[in-house]
Design a protein around this motif. Sequence first.
Motif, PDB file in Angstrom:
ATOM      1  N   GLY A  81       0.811  -1.214   0.000  1.00  0.00           N
ATOM      2  CA  GLY A  81       0.000   0.000   0.000  1.00  0.00           C
ATOM      3  C   GLY A  81       0.841   1.260   0.000  1.00  0.00           C
ATOM      4  O   GLY A  81       0.516   2.240   0.667  1.00  0.00           O
ATOM      5  N   ALA A 116       2.205   4.695  -1.358  1.00  0.00           N
ATOM      6  CA  ALA A 116       1.968   5.798  -2.290  1.00  0.00           C
ATOM      7  C   ALA A 116       2.864   6.928  -1.836  1.00  0.00           C
ATOM      8  O   ALA A 116       3.014   7.167  -0.631  1.00  0.00           O
ATOM      9  CB  ALA A 116       0.510   6.225  -2.270  1.00  0.00           C
ATOM     10  N   PRO A 117       3.497   7.621  -2.756  1.00  0.00           N
ATOM     11  CA  PRO A 117       4.437   8.664  -2.353  1.00  0.00           C
ATOM     12  C   PRO A 117       3.754   9.750  -1.530  1.00  0.00           C
ATOM     13  O   PRO A 117       2.618  10.119  -1.802  1.00  0.00           O
ATOM     14  CB  PRO A 117       4.960   9.220  -3.679  1.00  0.00           C
ATOM     15  N   ASN A 118       4.433  10.221  -0.548  1.00  0.00           N
ATOM     16  CA  ASN A 118       3.957  11.310   0.285  1.00  0.00           C
ATOM     17  C   ASN A 118       3.828  12.578  -0.559  1.00  0.00           C
ATOM     18  O   ASN A 118       4.802  13.086  -1.116  1.00  0.00           O
ATOM     19  CB  ASN A 118       4.971  11.503   1.415  1.00  0.00           C
ATOM     20  N   THR A 119       2.598  13.066  -0.640  1.00  0.00           N
ATOM     21  CA  THR A 119       2.332  14.215  -1.508  1.00  0.00           C
ATOM     22  C   THR A 119       3.216  15.409  -1.191  1.00  0.00           C
ATOM     23  O   THR A 119       3.681  16.118  -2.077  1.00  0.00           O
ATOM     24  CB  THR A 119       0.875  14.680  -1.336  1.00  0.00           C
ATOM     25  N   ARG A 120       3.415  15.655   0.092  1.00  0.00           N
ATOM     26  CA  ARG A 120       4.140  16.857   0.483  1.00  0.00           C
ATOM     27  C   ARG A 120       5.592  16.774   0.036  1.00  0.00           C
ATOM     28  O   ARG A 120       6.163  17.730  -0.481  1.00  0.00           O
ATOM     29  CB  ARG A 120       4.080  17.014   1.995  1.00  0.00           C
ATOM     30  N   ALA A 121       6.171  15.602   0.240  1.00  0.00           N
ATOM     31  CA  ALA A 121       7.569  15.434  -0.146  1.00  0.00           C
ATOM     32  C   ALA A 121       7.716  15.528  -1.658  1.00  0.00           C
ATOM     33  O   ALA A 121       8.613  16.192  -2.174  1.00  0.00           O
ATOM     34  CB  ALA A 121       8.084  14.092   0.347  1.00  0.00           C
ATOM     35  N   ALA A 159       5.737  17.029  -3.717  1.00  0.00           N
ATOM     36  CA  ALA A 159       5.477  18.396  -4.162  1.00  0.00           C
ATOM     37  C   ALA A 159       6.719  19.252  -3.948  1.00  0.00           C
ATOM     38  O   ALA A 159       7.096  20.064  -4.796  1.00  0.00           O
ATOM     39  CB  ALA A 159       4.302  18.972  -3.389  1.00  0.00           C
ATOM     40  N   ARG A 193       4.379  23.391   1.354  1.00  0.00           N
ATOM     41  CA  ARG A 193       4.805  22.013   1.119  1.00  0.00           C
ATOM     42  C   ARG A 193       6.016  21.679   1.976  1.00  0.00           C
ATOM     43  O   ARG A 193       6.089  20.615   2.588  1.00  0.00           O
ATOM     44  CB  ARG A 193       5.139  21.830  -0.347  1.00  0.00           C
ATOM     45  N   LEU A 229       6.128  19.114   5.135  1.00  0.00           N
ATOM     46  CA  LEU A 229       7.065  17.990   5.152  1.00  0.00           C
ATOM     47  C   LEU A 229       7.873  17.994   6.446  1.00  0.00           C
ATOM     48  O   LEU A 229       8.074  16.962   7.083  1.00  0.00           O
ATOM     49  CB  LEU A 229       8.000  18.090   3.944  1.00  0.00           C
ATOM     50  N   LYS A 258      -1.179   9.123   1.088  1.00  0.00           N
ATOM     51  CA  LYS A 258      -0.473  10.265   0.536  1.00  0.00           C
ATOM     52  C   LYS A 258      -0.197  11.323   1.593  1.00  0.00           C
ATOM     53  O   LYS A 258       0.539  12.270   1.355  1.00  0.00           O
ATOM     54  CB  LYS A 258      -1.273  10.876  -0.626  1.00  0.00           C
TER      55      LYS A 258
END
Lengths: 341, 341
Positions: free
Chosen positions: A43, A45-50, A52, B49, B53, B116
């Motif tokens: 499961g 999924a790349p961390n959106t914040r990182a 971004a 962002r 993070l 995410k």
Amino acid sequence: MTLKELSDLLGLSPTTVSRALNGYPEVSEATRKKVAAAAHAHGYAPNTRARALATGRAMAIGHVIPISAKHEMVNPIFADFTAGAGEVYSRNGYDMLMSVVSDDDEEQAYRSFATKRNVDGLIIHAPSLNDQRIPFLNDLGLPYVVHGRSSNATAPYAWVDVNNTRAFQRATELLLDLGHQRIALLNGLEHMDFAARRRAGYEAALASRGVDPDPSLMFSGEMTEAQGHDLTRTLLARPDRPTAILVSSMIMAIGVRRGIEELGLTLGRDVSLITYDDDLSYFRNGSDIPVYTATRSSVREAGRRAAQMLIDIINGKDSPTELLLEAELTLGMSTGPARRG
Amino acid sequence: MTLKELSDLLGLSPTTVSRALNGYPEVSEATRKKVAAAAHAHGYAPNTRARALATGRAMAIGHVIPISAKHEMVNPIFADFTAGAGEVYSRNGYDMLMSVVSDDDEEQAYRSFATKRNVDGLIIHAPSLNDQRIPFLNDLGLPYVVHGRSSNATAPYAWVDVNNTRAFQRATELLLDLGHQRIALLNGLEHMDFAARRRAGYEAALASRGVDPDPSLMFSGEMTEAQGHDLTRTLLARPDRPTAILVSSMIMAIGVRRGIEELGLTLGRDVSLITYDDDLSYFRNGSDIPVYTATRSSVREAGRRAAQMLIDIINGKDSPTELLLEAELTLGMSTGPARRG
DNA sequence: TCACACTACCAAACCGCTTTGGAATTTACG
DNA sequence: CGTAAATTCCAAAGCGGTTTGGTAGTGTGA
């Protein structure tokens, strides 16, 4: 589960795993499959914040929902427009960021989006005739698409709009064809661009048939049910009352209907009515035969188109940045021939 | 403008500038002032962002807007609920992230928010009687608040709800007091929790007066204008037609009114009507005297309260996590005494 | 057989901020 | 005056990804 954990698990470097997941060519098909399987299994999924932060792209679009400070009113079309836009966003991996602000603070909200860099683009709603947000946003340097147009804007900007002028011109012509001469117009606030265009269409139709516009039959204001009702009562109390009414919003039309029926009159027989219908999902205009004759255009579809246009702009595609949608004129039961005075 | 640029400009380290801006004590008042002034002058605001993070907090709340796959319908109360919640979010520095999904994909949307890591919490809308999202979200470990309740839930969860049972009980009692015995119920889909509670209130009132509930007077379905109209026409065509109708939504009530008036009957005289009114901003119930007698509760206020509750939970405050709002029963012109058969 | 071009992978830098663990300076106190 | 305690600041290490600039290993042609 982070990228590093996943790569340790696979005995690969984070680089390779990242590339495998993002479809870069520098990785063999075999390992790509292995990586994809492991990611799915755990499961990951790349961390959106990182992501971004690393890519410089927020993968989000901002919508500013201004609330009329005076009336505490939310524009009812936002929900459907948003739904349409949201579909396109999620299909393209974008999030939708909403900011609800009193309409005095709107500029501040845009500025904040820009400096905080948490969106890649903006959708602008409900432009006025001479909307100051357009020059402001051109300076800000954040891509945006306007839902509607601003007639007096000097600089170019991207927009998706409905042909409001044509829609109201055709509606007025239909009423004239049916023999109506005294046609009232219940419009939105006229500093709003769409309202001005609708009025222009109405007046053009009258002019082309040699009917003098009567300013006392033209109103502009907030498009609420109550307003529609009250104006209708006033209008129909006049000795020279109109035989037809053209309304800028379905919600207002409901109030008009209430006013008509309170007087014991019948819609479509005693008084004709054409309304603008944004095709809101929770307010479909009748099931088989439409209740109201209406110029209809799906605000949801407009949302989809605007979202797609914005994404194209962000990605540097040079697709068209102006889109004029036509409204269809559908006949319902609210119109009929003018009765002889 | 980045933190580093700003700190270079000031001849300070990024550490100190960051601390100055975030109100940490390890910095002198003098430099804090200097830093604040420079930040303001150069329009500096930290990159969301990067900050997210570093802190591990997204400073955003997720709302999932499910769209009925069958009917492509957006719940009309979302706009106002959202507006209320949005006010609280921006006051507290939170963004609002919306995800529009077909209702089949809803669970996937939550999971995606979680993996995410782009929100700190969630608001859940429109719970059913036995809502699977609650156990699912309890496992997921992301704080959430439910707008409404789920009667059959076993685990505890945070919620903000209106006392639907009491509201419909009181409304039914009022109709009974006015002499009505045959009272129809036009309800929402009964797997929805709010609809079940409203029916319970209706039945409780009937029972307490010794009136047998008549299942043939009770309907549940999508709360659209068309549905209200069609059901009303059917009901009023019956020889044993009801003298009063209790409706679960203002939009549906408008359809009921249309049905009543098409038959040449008068609302409040021939047929009484009480509706649930969510106090939607664009659909105020009359200006001075309400058109409809209604049990009213502001969905906007519910949005505010739910948002505040969620933020409190995220910040570890142990404030109450259950809030039951009462609806008020306001008299309008749609109710009157039952007429002798 | 050797040089050369690919292929498949990796180490390390970087995105812009927060925060830990000092270090330098000032103040307080015996 | 000397030392302990505050005060004020900073260098550097994260946060979790992407991306640059390689390095081995394999295959090709002369």
